[in-house]
Design an enzyme around this catalytic site. Structure first.
Site, mmCIF file in Angstrom:
data_model
loop_
_atom_site.group_PDB
_atom_site.id
_atom_site.type_symbol
_atom_site.label_atom_id
_atom_site.label_comp_id
_atom_site.label_asym_id
_atom_site.label_seq_id
_atom_site.Cartn_x
_atom_site.Cartn_y
_atom_site.Cartn_z
ATOM 1 N N GLU A 193 0.871 -1.176 0.000
ATOM 2 C CA GLU A 193 0.000 0.000 0.000
ATOM 3 C C GLU A 193 0.910 1.228 0.000
ATOM 4 O O GLU A 193 1.728 1.400 0.901
ATOM 5 C CB GLU A 193 -0.886 0.007 1.249
ATOM 6 C CG GLU A 193 -1.826 1.212 1.265
ATOM 7 C CD GLU A 193 -2.418 1.499 2.645
ATOM 8 O OE1 GLU A 193 -3.538 2.033 2.687
ATOM 9 O OE2 GLU A 193 -1.767 1.221 3.672
ATOM 10 N N HIS A 213 -11.191 -1.354 2.902
ATOM 11 C CA HIS A 213 -11.663 -0.988 4.243
ATOM 12 C C HIS A 213 -11.502 0.502 4.526
ATOM 13 O O HIS A 213 -12.063 0.999 5.507
ATOM 14 C CB HIS A 213 -10.907 -1.799 5.300
ATOM 15 C CG HIS A 213 -9.433 -1.514 5.310
ATOM 16 N ND1 HIS A 213 -8.594 -1.908 4.281
ATOM 17 C CD2 HIS A 213 -8.650 -0.861 6.189
ATOM 18 C CE1 HIS A 213 -7.366 -1.500 4.545
ATOM 19 N NE2 HIS A 213 -7.366 -0.860 5.692
ATOM 20 N N ASP A 214 -10.719 1.209 3.700
ATOM 21 C CA ASP A 214 -10.504 2.649 3.897
ATOM 22 C C ASP A 214 -11.283 3.496 2.898
ATOM 23 O O ASP A 214 -11.240 4.723 2.965
ATOM 24 C CB ASP A 214 -9.015 2.989 3.749
ATOM 25 C CG ASP A 214 -8.190 2.556 4.938
ATOM 26 O OD1 ASP A 214 -8.742 2.475 6.048
ATOM 27 O OD2 ASP A 214 -6.985 2.287 4.756
#
Length: 560
Positions: free
Chosen positions: A257, A330-331
């Site tokens: 990421e 999830h973000d």
């Protein structure tokens, strides 16, 4: 370009807290995931990515790790985890774990030692600095969760750096002993049988020497400082070392990421000859609907921007490197609410967005519930939200005098809890997620949108995703073919072609809720096209016309 299993795979992300609760405590757990493996297997997922399940005080939902080799109590035991891994492998699927090594929890044993004294052997595992002469923080960097990125500790009269929450002190990657500890921990998990890692903000681990002040942001006390810790001076060295000392000898995948990464830098990270990581998560395409004030500053997405951006990434990593393909995690808020129409055309637009992504070159990532067309949620009260980023932003904006209504508008569109509401399994109590009180409220639309309904409806988004995944498994052109954008100037259609060994795929997506048409390029004129997939009922085989009429959010893929 070499063929690899992770290029041919589709990854499904599980956010364990919200996936499935097996014991009625309101929190998803490992046994709950094991219960649903047949569902994931039916979908066709090759790889499951588990967001952190390590022991954690849970300040940032598990991304603050207290013990890298233990399981969080509320998720279960190491035996539960081992059973889950065995059952995943029994079904021919793989498991990747989250690796969070830019920071640990402030309750980690290393930090407990580090904060004791300046000469403690663990002091240098973290980034400590004295304040400036005027008593202010060592520099003006801002935490990603707002406020200063430094916390003062009276015991040693110094500050420690935390790019995220105060309870997430940054690890000092300049320290070779710390790096060895991380590599040993990674090998420990690989030896247990996992198939790789998703690496949390891994391009933050190398900071510029001296930690200089960042460029001040207009009207703000703190500067982002990102230019001094994103893609820092030793990042390639550290990632190559990690690859050699932790990953070598294992047939495992890695995805980093990496906020603030450009295609040129990403090509370096993912070039197989450099041996760093297999692919990166970049953020440019999910920042296109953010204004100059950042993610909470809302602006509509322009299709021309999205086309230009995704095409730039497709072309940059075409020969060297590899792309990840995602619009949800999830973000990030739910993509059907953000880029589609989650009311009148929810199913059609969810399928269109999935087609757009899954037909590109790269490894697709599905976030739990995406395959059901789950939507954003609107809670009435800020008290009903759990996300630390959202709550900190709300507090800061209220102090600045912004109205409750205006802040909530941004939260409804961009808040991280949109992705974190429990998975909607059926139309029963709490959407079948738990028999207890869910840790985060369930989206009230679970009575219409749920897995039981979707699995039983052959026209559902679930079955469409299943078909997309199967097409990737059976058509090499989708995995390895070249990419070229078509109709660049078209304001409503995103179309492109894929090419491999004389074969072509024509992908046509109407991005909006109005009817439109697509002028077929002349080199397709009169050719017979086999319709591989469409989100409307279309003829299976037909001669391609000069123009294709497209209904709202219609997507179609032809093999020519």
């Amino acid at each position: 370009m070499t063929k690899q299993w992770w290029k041919e795979s589709v990854v499904y992300q599980i956010y364990p807290r919200s996936f499935n609760d097996s014991n009625g405590d309101g929190i998803g757990d490992l046994k709950g995931i094991t219960e649903k493996l047949d569902y994931l297997n039916e979908l066709g997922a090759d790889v499951l990515w588990l967001s952190p399940v390590y022991d954690s005080p849970n300040d940032d939902n598990g991304y603050d790790i207290r013990n890298y080799k233990a399981i969080m109590d509320e998720f279960g035991t190491m035996e539960d985890w081992e059973e889950l891994l065995a059952e995943i492998h029994n079904r021919g699927m793989r498991l990747i774990m989250d690796l969070v090594v830019n920071h640990s929890s402030d309750e980690h044993a290393w930090f407990a030692e580090s904060r004791k004294s300046k000469d403690n052997p663990y002091r240098d595992y973290y980034i400590w600095r004295p304040g400036k002469e005027d008593g202010s923080e060592p520099n003006n960097w801002e935490s990603a969760f707002s406020g200063s990125a430094w916390k003062y500790e009276e015991a040693t009269d110094e500050y420690y750096l935390h790019l995220f929450s105060k309870k997430q002190p940054d690890l000092n990657w300049e320290n070779p002993t710390l790096r060895e500890e991380v590599y040993e921990m990674m090998r420990w998990w690989l030896d247990k049988g996992i198939d790789g890692f998703r690496m949390d903000v891994v391009n933050f681990i190398s900071k510029v020497e001296g930690l200089p002040d960042g460029k001040p942001q207009e009207g703000k006390k703190y500067a982002s400082g990102g230019e001094y810790f994103m893609n820092g001076p030793r990042i390639h060295e550290f990632l190559h070392e990690m690859n050699q000392k932790a990953m070598k000898g294992y047939d495992a995948m890695t995805v980093g990421e990496m906020p603030g990464v450009t295609p040129e830098i990403a090509r370096k990270y993912t070039d197989e000859e450099r041996e760093e990581v297999n692919m990166v998560f970049q953020f440019e395409h999910v920042d296109l609907d953010s204004g100059p004030g950042g993610k909470w500053d809302l602006r509509p997405l322009k299709l021309s921007d999205l086309k230009e951006n995704l095409t730039k990434w497709q072309k940059a990593l075409e020969e060297k490197g590899w792309n990840s393909l995602y619009m949800n995690n999830h973000d990030q808020p739910r993509m059907v609410s953000r880029f589609g129409n989650d009311k009148e055309y929810r199913v059609e637009s969810a399928k269109m967005l999935a087609t757009l992504l899954h037909m590109m070159k790269g490894t697709p990532f599905i976030f739990q519930g995406e395959e059901l067309g789950m939507t954003n949620v609107q809670f009435d009260s800020i008290e009903e939200y759990e996300d630390i980023e959202t709550l900190n932003m709300y507090k800061e904006k209220r102090e600045e005098g912004v109205s409750h209504q205006d802040i909530m508008k941004s939260i409804y569109v961009k808040g991280r809890d949109n992705a974190r509401t429990p998975v909607q399994w059926n139309d029963g109590l709490n959407a079948g997620f738990t028999t207890g009180t869910p840790w985060l409220k369930v989206n009230p639309n679970y009575t219409e949108i749920n897995a039981e309904q979707a699995v039983n409806d052959p026209d559902s988004t679930f079955h469409y995703y299943k078909k997309l995944i199967n097409l990737r498994h059976t058509n090499e052109i989708i995995v390895y073919g070249g990419y070229d954008l078509l109709a660049e100037k078209d304001d409503s259609v995103f179309a492109y072609e894929r090419t491999l060994d004389g074969e072509k795929l024509l992908v046509v997506c109407n991005f909006y809720g109005e009817e439109t048409s697509f002028e077929v390029p002349s080199h397709y004129a009169g050719k017979e096209g086999t319709l591989l997939i469409s989100n409307y009922d279309n003829e299976a085989v037909r001669e391609l016309p000069e123009s294709i009429g497209l209904r709202p959010f219609e997507a179609a893929v032809y093999k020519v």
